[in-house]
Design a protein around this motif. Structure first.
Motif, PDB file in Angstrom:
ATOM      1  N   ALA A  52      47.445  56.580  50.277  1.00 23.72           N
ATOM      2  CA  ALA A  52      47.681  55.142  50.446  1.00 23.72           C
ATOM      3  C   ALA A  52      46.824  54.378  49.442  1.00 23.72           C
ATOM      4  N   LEU A  53      47.194  53.132  49.245  1.00 23.20           N
ATOM      5  CA  LEU A  53      46.379  52.199  48.475  1.00 23.20           C
ATOM      6  C   LEU A  53      45.998  51.071  49.418  1.00 23.20           C
ATOM      7  N   GLU A  54      44.709  50.859  49.588  1.00 22.44           N
ATOM      8  CA  GLU A  54      44.214  49.798  50.459  1.00 22.44           C
ATOM      9  C   GLU A  54      43.890  48.587  49.594  1.00 22.44           C
ATOM     10  N   TRP A  55      44.662  47.525  49.749  1.00 21.72           N
ATOM     11  CA  TRP A  55      44.464  46.304  48.954  1.00 21.72           C
ATOM     12  C   TRP A  55      43.459  45.411  49.659  1.00 21.72           C
ATOM     13  N   ARG A  56      42.411  45.021  48.935  1.00 19.81           N
ATOM     14  CA  ARG A  56      41.367  44.179  49.517  1.00 19.81           C
ATOM     15  C   ARG A  56      40.932  43.106  48.539  1.00 19.81           C
ATOM     16  N   ASN A  57      40.626  41.946  49.091  1.00 16.56           N
ATOM     17  CA  ASN A  57      39.938  40.897  48.343  1.00 16.56           C
ATOM     18  C   ASN A  57      38.459  41.079  48.616  1.00 16.56           C
ATOM     19  N   ASP A  58      37.658  41.290  47.596  1.00 16.40           N
ATOM     20  CA  ASP A  58      36.243  41.563  47.814  1.00 16.40           C
ATOM     21  C   ASP A  58      35.358  40.341  47.743  1.00 16.40           C
ATOM     22  N   HIS A  59      35.911  39.187  47.398  1.00 16.28           N
ATOM     23  CA  HIS A  59      35.058  38.001  47.337  1.00 16.28           C
ATOM     24  C   HIS A  59      34.831  37.468  48.750  1.00 16.28           C
ATOM     25  N   THR A  60      33.737  36.759  48.909  1.00 21.72           N
ATOM     26  CA  THR A  60      33.401  36.224  50.224  1.00 21.72           C
ATOM     27  C   THR A  60      34.278  35.023  50.537  1.00 21.72           C
ATOM     28  N   SER A  61      34.607  34.871  51.801  1.00 19.90           N
ATOM     29  CA  SER A  61      35.471  33.760  52.196  1.00 19.90           C
ATOM     30  C   SER A  61      34.734  32.430  52.166  1.00 19.90           C
ATOM     31  N   SER A  62      33.389  32.460  52.131  1.00 19.62           N
ATOM     32  CA  SER A  62      32.629  31.210  52.098  1.00 19.62           C
ATOM     33  C   SER A  62      32.674  30.564  50.712  1.00 19.62           C
ATOM     34  N   SER A  63      33.050  31.334  49.709  1.00 19.03           N
ATOM     35  CA  SER A  63      33.130  30.788  48.356  1.00 19.03           C
ATOM     36  C   SER A  63      34.416  29.980  48.224  1.00 19.03           C
ATOM     37  N   ARG A  64      34.288  28.708  47.911  1.00 21.55           N
ATOM     38  CA  ARG A  64      35.475  27.848  47.818  1.00 21.55           C
ATOM     39  C   ARG A  64      35.981  27.719  46.396  1.00 21.55           C
ATOM     40  N   LYS A  65      35.195  28.193  45.425  1.00 24.19           N
ATOM     41  CA  LYS A  65      35.633  28.118  44.035  1.00 24.19           C
ATOM     42  C   LYS A  65      36.726  29.144  43.781  1.00 24.19           C
ATOM     43  N   ARG A  67      38.213  31.743  41.504  1.00 26.22           N
ATOM     44  CA  ARG A  67      37.777  32.564  40.385  1.00 26.22           C
ATOM     45  C   ARG A  67      38.954  32.821  39.456  1.00 26.22           C
ATOM     46  N   VAL A  68      38.648  33.261  38.244  1.00 26.62           N
ATOM     47  CA  VAL A  68      39.689  33.534  37.270  1.00 26.62           C
ATOM     48  C   VAL A  68      40.613  34.644  37.778  1.00 26.62           C
ATOM     49  N   ASN A  69      40.025  35.732  38.240  1.00 24.01           N
ATOM     50  CA  ASN A  69      40.814  36.839  38.754  1.00 24.01           C
ATOM     51  C   ASN A  69      40.577  36.925  40.255  1.00 24.01           C
ATOM     52  N   ASP A  70      41.373  36.201  41.023  1.00 16.50           N
ATOM     53  CA  ASP A  70      41.212  36.149  42.469  1.00 16.50           C
ATOM     54  C   ASP A  70      42.194  37.086  43.171  1.00 16.50           C
ATOM     55  N   GLU A  71      42.710  38.054  42.436  1.00 15.16           N
ATOM     56  CA  GLU A  71      43.697  38.958  42.998  1.00 15.16           C
ATOM     57  C   GLU A  71      43.001  40.114  43.715  1.00 15.16           C
ATOM     58  N   PRO A  72      43.668  40.685  44.720  1.00 14.87           N
ATOM     59  CA  PRO A  72      43.066  41.821  45.426  1.00 14.87           C
ATOM     60  C   PRO A  72      43.033  43.071  44.550  1.00 14.87           C
ATOM     61  N   ASN A  97      42.704  46.588  39.777  1.00 22.61           N
ATOM     62  CA  ASN A  97      43.989  45.906  39.726  1.00 22.61           C
ATOM     63  C   ASN A  97      44.347  45.753  38.252  1.00 22.61           C
ATOM     64  N   PRO A  98      45.348  46.450  37.775  1.00 21.10           N
ATOM     65  CA  PRO A  98      46.333  47.276  38.472  1.00 21.10           C
ATOM     66  C   PRO A  98      45.710  48.573  38.990  1.00 21.10           C
ATOM     67  N   PRO A  99      46.356  49.200  39.968  1.00 24.00           N
ATOM     68  CA  PRO A  99      45.803  50.415  40.570  1.00 24.00           C
ATOM     69  C   PRO A  99      45.642  51.544  39.549  1.00 24.00           C
ATOM     70  N   SER A 100      44.542  52.285  39.681  1.00 28.10           N
ATOM     71  CA  SER A 100      44.288  53.434  38.801  1.00 28.10           C
ATOM     72  C   SER A 100      45.063  54.667  39.247  1.00 28.10           C
ATOM     73  N   TYR A 101      45.447  54.691  40.512  1.00 27.69           N
ATOM     74  CA  TYR A 101      46.143  55.857  41.071  1.00 27.69           C
ATOM     75  C   TYR A 101      47.401  55.399  41.787  1.00 27.69           C
ATOM     76  N   GLU A 102      48.342  56.324  41.906  1.00 30.53           N
ATOM     77  CA  GLU A 102      49.588  56.057  42.629  1.00 30.53           C
ATOM     78  C   GLU A 102      49.612  56.901  43.896  1.00 30.53           C
ATOM     79  N   VAL A 103      50.294  56.406  44.924  1.00 31.93           N
ATOM     80  CA  VAL A 103      50.458  57.181  46.150  1.00 31.93           C
ATOM     81  C   VAL A 103      51.188  58.481  45.808  1.00 31.93           C
TER      82      VAL A 103
END
Length: 156
Positions: A52-65, A67-72, A97-103
């Motif tokens: 599987a590929l687990e998609w996650r946003n690693d930035h904190t939710s308290s940050s309101r700015k 970012r340039v690359n805000d993708e998971p 992102n893009p993924p290094s591995y495929e399912v």
């Protein structure tokens, strides 16, 4: 004349700070490289498969700015069987992102026999990315600081 002496003193401290900062980062990079080498030396190897590929946003939710690359980022989930015959599953620490591995992709897994839950993919990002980043930043800062120090020394 006294202002120039103070300015030169500040420049010397800035140069010293850059060299010290760079040296500290190089030391951290070397320590991280040593950890990877140590891990490799004592690791068992097993074939694994990306399940599987687990998609996650690693930035904190308290940050309101925004970012340039805000993708998971995609973190591969790997399944392998340790030498004791136990099926195991882990999520790799390196997400891209893009993924290094495929399912379904086959990978080589490194793990410690005494701690099979501490597994890693035998790949560049998992083993060498952090040591290279820290070492590279350290080399850059200490190199720039050293060049500036040599130029300042020639001019005085």
């Amino acid at each position: 004349m006294q202002v120039q002496v103070r300015g030169e003193g500040v420049r010397k401290w800035v140069v010293f700070g850059a060299i010290a900062f760079g040296a500290l980062f190089m030391i951290v990079g070397l320590i991280l490289a040593g950890v990877s080498v140590s891990y490799l030396a004592g690791a068992e190897r097993a074939p694994g498969r990306v399940v599987a590929l687990e998609w996650r946003n690693d930035h904190t939710s308290s940050s309101r700015k925004k970012r340039v690359n805000d993708e998971p980022a995609a973190y591969p989930v790997i399944e392998f069987t340790s030498n004791d015959g136990t099926p195991r599953k882990f999520r790799d620490a390196a997400g891209t992102n893009p993924p290094s591995y495929e399912v379904g992709e086959q990978v080589e897994v490194l793990y410690r026999a005494d701690s099979p839950e501490d597994a890693r993919i035998n790949g560049f990002a998992s083993l060498w990315l952090l040591p290279l980043i820290f070492g590279g930043i350290g080399l850059l800062f200490s190199g720039i600081g050293t060049v500036i120090a040599l130029v300042m020394r020639r001019h005085s």
